[in-house]
Motif scaffolding. Structure first.
Motif, PDB file in Angstrom:
ATOM      1  N   ASP A 127      -3.217   5.473   2.816  1.00  0.00           N
ATOM      2  CA  ASP A 127      -4.198   4.912   3.739  1.00  0.00           C
ATOM      3  C   ASP A 127      -5.640   5.080   3.272  1.00  0.00           C
ATOM      4  O   ASP A 127      -6.568   4.850   4.035  1.00  0.00           O
ATOM      5  CB  ASP A 127      -4.047   5.560   5.123  1.00  0.00           C
ATOM      6  N   CYS A 128      -5.844   5.455   2.015  1.00  0.00           N
ATOM      7  CA  CYS A 128      -7.214   5.621   1.534  1.00  0.00           C
ATOM      8  C   CYS A 128      -7.864   4.245   1.348  1.00  0.00           C
ATOM      9  O   CYS A 128      -7.163   3.250   1.163  1.00  0.00           O
ATOM     10  CB  CYS A 128      -7.247   6.421   0.232  1.00  0.00           C
ATOM     11  N   PRO A 129      -9.183   4.141   1.404  1.00  0.00           N
ATOM     12  CA  PRO A 129      -9.851   2.859   1.186  1.00  0.00           C
ATOM     13  C   PRO A 129      -9.559   2.327  -0.225  1.00  0.00           C
ATOM     14  O   PRO A 129      -9.357   3.114  -1.152  1.00  0.00           O
ATOM     15  CB  PRO A 129     -11.340   3.195   1.334  1.00  0.00           C
ATOM     16  N   PRO A 130      -9.519   1.002  -0.419  1.00  0.00           N
ATOM     17  CA  PRO A 130      -9.164   0.424  -1.713  1.00  0.00           C
ATOM     18  C   PRO A 130     -10.078   0.851  -2.856  1.00  0.00           C
ATOM     19  O   PRO A 130      -9.667   0.866  -4.000  1.00  0.00           O
ATOM     20  CB  PRO A 130      -9.278  -1.081  -1.484  1.00  0.00           C
ATOM     21  N   TRP A 131     -11.323   1.218  -2.565  1.00  0.00           N
ATOM     22  CA  TRP A 131     -12.253   1.582  -3.631  1.00  0.00           C
ATOM     23  C   TRP A 131     -12.154   3.057  -4.015  1.00  0.00           C
ATOM     24  O   TRP A 131     -12.792   3.499  -4.949  1.00  0.00           O
ATOM     25  CB  TRP A 131     -13.682   1.227  -3.228  1.00  0.00           C
ATOM     26  N   GLU A 132     -11.336   3.824  -3.314  1.00  0.00           N
ATOM     27  CA  GLU A 132     -11.135   5.235  -3.647  1.00  0.00           C
ATOM     28  C   GLU A 132      -9.718   5.438  -4.177  1.00  0.00           C
ATOM     29  O   GLU A 132      -8.825   4.650  -3.911  1.00  0.00           O
ATOM     30  CB  GLU A 132     -11.339   6.111  -2.415  1.00  0.00           C
ATOM     31  N   GLU A 133      -9.522   6.505  -4.930  1.00  0.00           N
ATOM     32  CA  GLU A 133      -8.193   6.833  -5.433  1.00  0.00           C
ATOM     33  C   GLU A 133      -7.810   8.226  -4.956  1.00  0.00           C
ATOM     34  O   GLU A 133      -8.522   9.190  -5.195  1.00  0.00           O
ATOM     35  CB  GLU A 133      -8.170   6.815  -6.959  1.00  0.00           C
ATOM     36  N   LYS A 175      -1.861  10.033  -4.330  1.00  0.00           N
ATOM     37  CA  LYS A 175      -0.707   9.132  -4.215  1.00  0.00           C
ATOM     38  C   LYS A 175      -0.921   7.824  -4.950  1.00  0.00           C
ATOM     39  O   LYS A 175      -0.015   7.303  -5.589  1.00  0.00           O
ATOM     40  CB  LYS A 175      -0.418   8.817  -2.747  1.00  0.00           C
ATOM     41  N   CYS A 176      -2.130   7.255  -4.858  1.00  0.00           N
ATOM     42  CA  CYS A 176      -2.350   5.924  -5.430  1.00  0.00           C
ATOM     43  C   CYS A 176      -2.917   5.946  -6.845  1.00  0.00           C
ATOM     44  O   CYS A 176      -2.929   4.917  -7.511  1.00  0.00           O
ATOM     45  CB  CYS A 176      -3.228   5.080  -4.511  1.00  0.00           C
ATOM     46  N   ARG A 177      -3.367   7.081  -7.348  1.00  0.00           N
ATOM     47  CA  ARG A 177      -3.961   7.160  -8.686  1.00  0.00           C
ATOM     48  C   ARG A 177      -3.017   6.668  -9.791  1.00  0.00           C
ATOM     49  O   ARG A 177      -3.421   5.909 -10.656  1.00  0.00           O
ATOM     50  CB  ARG A 177      -4.439   8.576  -8.980  1.00  0.00           C
ATOM     51  N   PRO A 178      -1.718   7.035  -9.785  1.00  0.00           N
ATOM     52  CA  PRO A 178      -0.834   6.552 -10.857  1.00  0.00           C
ATOM     53  C   PRO A 178      -0.655   5.032 -10.852  1.00  0.00           C
ATOM     54  O   PRO A 178      -0.316   4.441 -11.879  1.00  0.00           O
ATOM     55  CB  PRO A 178       0.502   7.235 -10.569  1.00  0.00           C
ATOM     56  N   LEU A 179      -0.887   4.387  -9.734  1.00  0.00           N
ATOM     57  CA  LEU A 179      -0.697   2.938  -9.624  1.00  0.00           C
ATOM     58  C   LEU A 179      -1.990   2.144  -9.819  1.00  0.00           C
ATOM     59  O   LEU A 179      -1.949   0.924  -9.862  1.00  0.00           O
ATOM     60  CB  LEU A 179      -0.119   2.587  -8.256  1.00  0.00           C
ATOM     61  N   SER A 180      -3.131   2.817  -9.919  1.00  0.00           N
ATOM     62  CA  SER A 180      -4.405   2.114  -9.992  1.00  0.00           C
ATOM     63  C   SER A 180      -4.592   1.458 -11.356  1.00  0.00           C
ATOM     64  O   SER A 180      -4.033   1.898 -12.360  1.00  0.00           O
ATOM     65  CB  SER A 180      -5.565   3.064  -9.699  1.00  0.00           C
ATOM     66  N   LEU A 181      -5.379   0.404 -11.396  1.00  0.00           N
ATOM     67  CA  LEU A 181      -5.648  -0.310 -12.636  1.00  0.00           C
ATOM     68  C   LEU A 181      -6.453   0.535 -13.613  1.00  0.00           C
ATOM     69  O   LEU A 181      -6.302   0.419 -14.825  1.00  0.00           O
ATOM     70  CB  LEU A 181      -6.392  -1.614 -12.352  1.00  0.00           C
ATOM     71  N   SER A 182      -7.322   1.413 -13.097  1.00  0.00           N
ATOM     72  CA  SER A 182      -8.160   2.230 -13.984  1.00  0.00           C
ATOM     73  C   SER A 182      -7.331   3.245 -14.771  1.00  0.00           C
ATOM     74  O   SER A 182      -7.702   3.636 -15.863  1.00  0.00           O
ATOM     75  CB  SER A 182      -9.242   2.935 -13.183  1.00  0.00           C
ATOM     76  N   SER A 183      -6.187   3.650 -14.242  1.00  0.00           N
ATOM     77  CA  SER A 183      -5.365   4.628 -14.955  1.00  0.00           C
ATOM     78  C   SER A 183      -4.374   3.956 -15.904  1.00  0.00           C
ATOM     79  O   SER A 183      -3.725   4.622 -16.689  1.00  0.00           O
ATOM     80  CB  SER A 183      -4.610   5.518 -13.974  1.00  0.00           C
ATOM     81  N   GLN A 184      -4.248   2.628 -15.842  1.00  0.00           N
ATOM     82  CA  GLN A 184      -3.296   1.919 -16.683  1.00  0.00           C
ATOM     83  C   GLN A 184      -3.938   1.450 -17.986  1.00  0.00           C
ATOM     84  O   GLN A 184      -3.269   0.931 -18.850  1.00  0.00           O
ATOM     85  CB  GLN A 184      -2.710   0.718 -15.945  1.00  0.00           C
ATOM     86  N   ARG A 211       0.849  -1.198   0.000  1.00  0.00           N
ATOM     87  CA  ARG A 211       0.000   0.000   0.000  1.00  0.00           C
ATOM     88  C   ARG A 211       0.885   1.249   0.000  1.00  0.00           C
ATOM     89  O   ARG A 211       1.893   1.300   0.654  1.00  0.00           O
ATOM     90  CB  ARG A 211      -0.883   0.011   1.244  1.00  0.00           C
ATOM     91  N   VAL A 212       0.457   2.270  -0.746  1.00  0.00           N
ATOM     92  CA  VAL A 212       1.194   3.526  -0.807  1.00  0.00           C
ATOM     93  C   VAL A 212       0.552   4.584   0.081  1.00  0.00           C
ATOM     94  O   VAL A 212       1.195   5.558   0.425  1.00  0.00           O
ATOM     95  CB  VAL A 212       1.237   4.104  -2.237  1.00  0.00           C
TER      96      VAL A 212
END
Length: 95
Positions: free
Chosen positions: A76-82, A85-94, A73-74
């Protein structure tokens, strides 16, 4: 004393009949308080299995199940939110 077992899914019923119990939190079969461990000897972890786990830990991946890989984890946001910090690593942005 507790002994963790490596029980394949196909053999879970056999292990359960012998007295093994399922630890849902750790997702592993175990026996506790048994004097005769002979019936469970086929399911005990081998030294090779421990060395594979060490290699997987060194690669900084957490292996859960047979092929699932959980990334560290990068934030502390819930897994269903972006968050930012975590947006560049999310599957939806890839995609």
């Amino acid at each position: 004393m507790r002994f963790n077992l490596k029980v394949p899914f196909a053999e879970k019923d056999q292990a359960k009949k012998l007295g093994a119990r399922w630890d849902a939190g750790r997702k592993i079969w175990y026996v506790e308080g048994k004097e005769d461990m002979a019936p469970f000897s086929g399911w005990s972890p081998t030294p090779h299995a421990a060395s594979v786990a060490d290699v997987q830990t060194q690669q900084s991946k957490v292996y859960v199940g047979s092929e699932y890989v959980e990334q560290p984890r990068v934030c502390d946001c819930p897994p269903w939110e972006e968050c930012d910090k975590c947006r560049p690593l999310s599957l939806s942005s890839q995609g």
